[in-house]
Design a protein around this motif. Structure first.
Motif, mmCIF file in Angstrom:
data_model
loop_
_atom_site.group_PDB
_atom_site.id
_atom_site.type_symbol
_atom_site.label_atom_id
_atom_site.label_comp_id
_atom_site.label_asym_id
_atom_site.label_seq_id
_atom_site.Cartn_x
_atom_site.Cartn_y
_atom_site.Cartn_z
ATOM 1 N N GLY A 67 0.780 -1.223 0.000
ATOM 2 C CA GLY A 67 0.000 0.000 0.000
ATOM 3 C C GLY A 67 0.812 1.274 0.000
ATOM 4 O O GLY A 67 0.267 2.348 0.265
ATOM 5 N N ARG A 68 2.104 1.188 -0.337
ATOM 6 C CA ARG A 68 2.928 2.405 -0.424
ATOM 7 C C ARG A 68 2.852 2.966 -1.837
ATOM 8 O O ARG A 68 2.805 2.222 -2.827
ATOM 9 C CB ARG A 68 4.387 2.103 -0.062
ATOM 10 N N VAL A 69 2.878 4.305 -1.928
ATOM 11 C CA VAL A 69 2.778 4.978 -3.215
ATOM 12 C C VAL A 69 4.099 4.841 -3.964
ATOM 13 O O VAL A 69 5.169 5.212 -3.451
ATOM 14 C CB VAL A 69 2.414 6.469 -3.035
ATOM 15 N N GLN A 70 4.019 4.300 -5.172
ATOM 16 C CA GLN A 70 5.199 4.226 -6.034
ATOM 17 C C GLN A 70 5.215 5.364 -7.047
ATOM 18 O O GLN A 70 6.276 5.884 -7.383
ATOM 19 C CB GLN A 70 5.240 2.876 -6.760
ATOM 20 N N GLU A 71 4.045 5.733 -7.521
ATOM 21 C CA GLU A 71 3.949 6.825 -8.491
ATOM 22 C C GLU A 71 2.547 7.397 -8.452
ATOM 23 O O GLU A 71 1.582 6.705 -8.104
ATOM 24 C CB GLU A 71 4.279 6.311 -9.894
ATOM 25 N N ALA A 72 2.437 8.683 -8.776
ATOM 26 C CA ALA A 72 1.128 9.356 -8.846
ATOM 27 C C ALA A 72 1.125 10.267 -10.049
ATOM 28 O O ALA A 72 2.125 10.953 -10.332
ATOM 29 C CB ALA A 72 0.876 10.148 -7.575
ATOM 30 N N ASN A 73 0.014 10.295 -10.774
ATOM 31 C CA ASN A 73 -0.062 11.175 -11.937
ATOM 32 C C ASN A 73 -0.466 12.582 -11.513
ATOM 33 O O ASN A 73 -0.758 12.861 -10.341
ATOM 34 C CB ASN A 73 -0.990 10.601 -13.005
ATOM 35 N N ALA A 74 -0.554 13.469 -12.489
ATOM 36 C CA ALA A 74 -0.820 14.880 -12.201
ATOM 37 C C ALA A 74 -2.194 15.073 -11.576
ATOM 38 O O ALA A 74 -2.369 15.887 -10.655
ATOM 39 C CB ALA A 74 -0.700 15.694 -13.492
ATOM 40 N N ALA A 75 -3.197 14.310 -12.068
ATOM 41 C CA ALA A 75 -4.550 14.457 -11.528
ATOM 42 C C ALA A 75 -4.603 14.019 -10.069
ATOM 43 O O ALA A 75 -5.279 14.643 -9.249
ATOM 44 C CB ALA A 75 -5.534 13.637 -12.370
ATOM 45 N N ALA A 76 -3.862 12.963 -9.720
ATOM 46 C CA ALA A 76 -3.834 12.505 -8.331
ATOM 47 C C ALA A 76 -3.144 13.528 -7.441
ATOM 48 O O ALA A 76 -3.587 13.794 -6.312
ATOM 49 C CB ALA A 76 -3.142 11.154 -8.235
ATOM 50 N N CYS A 77 -2.044 14.111 -7.934
ATOM 51 C CA CYS A 77 -1.338 15.132 -7.159
ATOM 52 C C CYS A 77 -2.241 16.344 -6.911
ATOM 53 O O CYS A 77 -2.255 16.913 -5.815
ATOM 54 C CB CYS A 77 -0.060 15.551 -7.897
ATOM 55 N N ALA A 78 -3.008 16.733 -7.939
ATOM 56 C CA ALA A 78 -3.909 17.879 -7.787
ATOM 57 C C ALA A 78 -5.031 17.561 -6.798
ATOM 58 O O ALA A 78 -5.423 18.404 -5.986
ATOM 59 C CB ALA A 78 -4.488 18.254 -9.147
#
Length: 382
Positions: free
Chosen positions: A33-44
């Motif tokens: 359940g650790r974040v490996q990557e996030a796209n721009a929409a998720a960051c926003a």
């Protein structure tokens, strides 16, 4: 077929571009359940940069109530062939709580083990609308309950006023009846017609008022009647009612018969009032018959017993049947048949309190049958 090494990097770049620029909020998570990557929409959506999210347990971005839900999703997604979903809440960097739909599954279902892909869908506006609707519904229910309480209080107050008026009328009515009786005796047998007629009309008017006050009092008593459900033998109830009506049989030829009567779930007092009103009605409208024939009929359906009181009396025109069970809904003039037009209303009201219904069938000068349908599984309604 020979492997083309140039295609794999191109696919990876293409997939990375789709992931980064997708309008939906995507995150890649490890099996823990650790974040490996996030796209721009998720960051926003979350208010964090991709660098701040990498390596962070995603559960820490959730409200405490949602963390258990997310743990369940992780366990389900590990061996699931399809995506698993649940609603929850995430925490924005500024502390705002957002309602989201969590959709978790393998990045390539059916392929080699790899990171999990989490899709976040912001459903905050829908949840807010839903909560607003629930609040509005609750508010309306409170207003309805308050209105019902006020209405019951008003009805009780009105019934109290009417009861007091009925009680206050008893003494002056008794005095009026006594005065008219004394006047008639004082005048003797040789009363001139011009005096006798208005005196008789006055006496009848007072008698009608006395009867009306008695009927209204009975109706109010019925409304306040405490009802209970228990097994009731209608044959026994009918026998008790007929005993009470014996004075009405005096100097008359009355034949009362009945079908085998069932035992029902109900209130014996209420059923006695209903049968008593129907039988009194039949006795009244068979007065002109040399032999009055009254028969209590029984019909049974899957859910109801139909109890009918049939007579060979004056009958009525079916075009006027809707008036029968209305307050003061008389079909015959009072000079021909006494009554106040409240008895049948009492039957209707009592029957409806148990979820039943009433109706009547008849023909002019060919008798009538007054029915009530009694549920086999009645429920007392207020």
């Amino acid at each position: 077929m020979a492997h083309d090494p140039t295609t794999d990097p191109q696919k990876e770049l293409y997939s990375l571009a789709l992931f980064s620029e997708a309008p939906a909020a995507y995150l890649l998570l490890s099996s823990q359940g650790r974040v490996q990557e996030a796209n721009a929409a998720a960051c926003a959506l979350l208010g964090h940069g991709a660098g701040a999210l990498r390596g962070r347990p995603f559960a820490r971005l959730l409200t405490p109530d949602t963390q258990g839900t997310f743990s369940w999703l992780l366990g389900q997604a590990a061996g699931a062939a399809a995506r698993v979903q649940a609603e929850g809440q995430v925490l924005h960097a500024d502390g705002t709580v957002l309602d989201v739909l969590l959709s978790l599954g393998a990045q390539q279902p059916g392929g080699a083990p790899g990171p999990l892909r989490l899709i976040l869908t912001d459903i905050t506006p829908y949840k807010q609308a839903h909560r607003s609707l629930l609040d509005l519904t609750a508010s309306q229910e409170e207003r309805l309950q308050a209105g019902s309480t006020r209405l019951r209080a008003t009805q009780q107050e009105l019934e109290g006023v009417v009861t007091v008026v009925m009680q206050q009328l008893q003494l002056p009515l008794a005095r009026a009846m006594n005065y008219l009786s004394l006047t008639r005796r004082a005048l003797g047998d040789g009363i001139p017609e011009e005096v006798a007629r208005p005196l008789l009309q006055s006496e009848r008017a007072v008698q009608q008022i006395v009867a009306l006050t008695g009927s209204v009092g009975g109706y109010l008593q019925m409304r306040r009647m405490r009802l209970a459900l228990r097994r009731v033998d209608l044959g026994r109830v009918l026998g008790e009612v007929l005993k009470g009506l014996q004075p009405s049989f005096a100097d008359r030829h009355v034949h009362v018969t009945h079908d085998p009567l069932p035992t029902v779930q109900g209130d014996s007092q209420a059923l006695a009032v209903m049968l008593g009103e129907y039988l009194s009605n039949a006795l009244k409208y068979t007065r002109t018959r040399e032999i009055a024939r009254i028969h209590v009929r029984v019909r049974e359906t899957e859910s109801e017993y139909h109890i009918g009181v049939e007579d060979n009396g004056a009958g009525f025109n079916m075009r006027q049947k809707d008036r029968l069970f209305q307050l003061f809904g008389r079909l015959h003039p009072s000079r021909s048949y006494e009554g106040t037009g409240i008895g049948l209303v009492t039957v209707r009201r009592l029957c409806e309190r148990f979820g039943g219904r009433v109706w009547a069938e008849g023909k002019p000068d060919q008798g009538a049958t007054f029915w009530f349908a009694w549920p086999k599984s009645p429920v007392i309604l207020e």
